[in-house]
Design an enzyme around this catalytic site. Sequence first.
Site, mmCIF file in Angstrom:
data_model
loop_
_atom_site.group_PDB
_atom_site.id
_atom_site.type_symbol
_atom_site.label_atom_id
_atom_site.label_comp_id
_atom_site.label_asym_id
_atom_site.label_seq_id
_atom_site.Cartn_x
_atom_site.Cartn_y
_atom_site.Cartn_z
ATOM 1 N N TYR A 189 44.801 48.513 26.341
ATOM 2 C CA TYR A 189 45.803 47.459 25.835
ATOM 3 C C TYR A 189 46.801 47.648 25.373
ATOM 4 C CZ TYR A 189 41.425 44.481 25.929
ATOM 5 O OH TYR A 189 40.410 43.626 26.658
ATOM 6 N N TYR A 223 37.094 49.772 30.375
ATOM 7 C CA TYR A 223 37.372 50.827 29.298
ATOM 8 C C TYR A 223 36.721 51.159 28.250
ATOM 9 C CZ TYR A 223 38.015 46.561 26.149
ATOM 10 O OH TYR A 223 37.959 45.491 25.439
ATOM 11 N N ARG A 244 33.299 49.335 28.107
ATOM 12 C CA ARG A 244 33.034 47.853 28.230
ATOM 13 C C ARG A 244 33.195 47.558 29.869
ATOM 14 N NH1 ARG A 244 34.878 43.277 25.298
ATOM 15 N NH2 ARG A 244 32.844 42.510 25.975
ATOM 16 N N HIS A 247 37.312 42.834 31.589
ATOM 17 C CA HIS A 247 37.179 41.338 31.467
ATOM 18 C C HIS A 247 38.591 40.974 31.012
ATOM 19 C CE1 HIS A 247 36.554 43.814 27.608
ATOM 20 N NE2 HIS A 247 37.177 42.905 27.138
ATOM 21 N N HIS A 249 40.300 38.338 28.743
ATOM 22 C CA HIS A 249 39.910 37.619 27.375
ATOM 23 C C HIS A 249 40.607 36.102 27.688
ATOM 24 C CE1 HIS A 249 38.147 40.394 24.596
ATOM 25 N NE2 HIS A 249 38.885 41.387 25.306
#
Length: 338
Positions: A189, A223, A244, A247, A249
């Site tokens: 991120y 990640y 994870r 995805h 969000h």
Amino acid sequence: MNEERSSKKVGKAVLDAIKSGAPNVDLDLLPNLMDMSPASITENVHAINSLCKDKRQKFLFEQLVTHLHDFAREVGLTTEEWMTAIQFLTSTGKICSDIRQEFILLSDVLGLSALVDSMNHPVTASATEGTVLGPFFTEDAKELKAGDSIASEGKGEYMWCEGRIVDINGNPVPHCKIETWETDDEGKYDTQYEERTEADCRGRLISDEQGYYSYRAILPTPYPIPNDGPVGALLKSLNRHVFRPAHLHMMFYREGYETLITALYFKGDPYLKSDAVFGVKTSLIVDPVLVKDESKAKALGFKNGPFWHLKKDYVLLTTAQAEEQKQKSLANYYASLQ
Ligand SMILES: [Fe+2]
């Protein structure tokens, strides 16, 4: 008997604390809490907490204390183990900042975020399922127009996201605020880059009159959750992996509707079945289509092709429908306990 010692005389520190807002309760009304033993201590804590005026808070603390004390008794908690836990919680707090939320991460890896979310947003046949918020949401995403890109150039494989936001009857939800955020193709991120100066791979949009939304993004990648802090060390000690699945969000706000916090996962991802934070739900797995048509890519604003096409509609519950659903689900739960 010493008269002075038996008086209700208190020092300046007590008077100052009462003056600055500390509750001044009638001590004569309190039960005797002295000489606590492992058997009596729980009842004594309940007795003094029962002064709480807020009914719900009183109930929550009664249950919390009961379960905490039972836990300590059942496992035979040692002083060393309790100190280890205190030190762990202290370091979890110390590493938190405006853009790093280690406590949310802790809640996530314990499955508590997923549990609270599923109790508060019970599954309905018709509405889109929610999932965990995760620790990477920020308030500074740029406001974008339909078709804009949430990601700067070079962040990953192009993805075109579009669809409609509707209610359970299929009617459009216009002017719905959408927040969306994702990792880049390195699995990071924007907040995980030290040189971050502004938001990237995140954006804010509004659905049109027909509930339609569209934007350009990139294909996110799996990640590791932040594992250089206390939560990472905890997972290592539990011999758990920290990954994870990829995805995207999504969060939806519209007055009169239940806020939907969700995420989309991608078919074929190796971590779908063992997400470190228990966020994956089958209904949220998508399978975007690769479009190789260069002219289509350019028409949508990409530099070139190919791009992934992700078409997804979201179904929101009204606030009243969500509340009704929650009450039904709670009633079923309590009925199952009897
Ligand atoms: Fe995430």
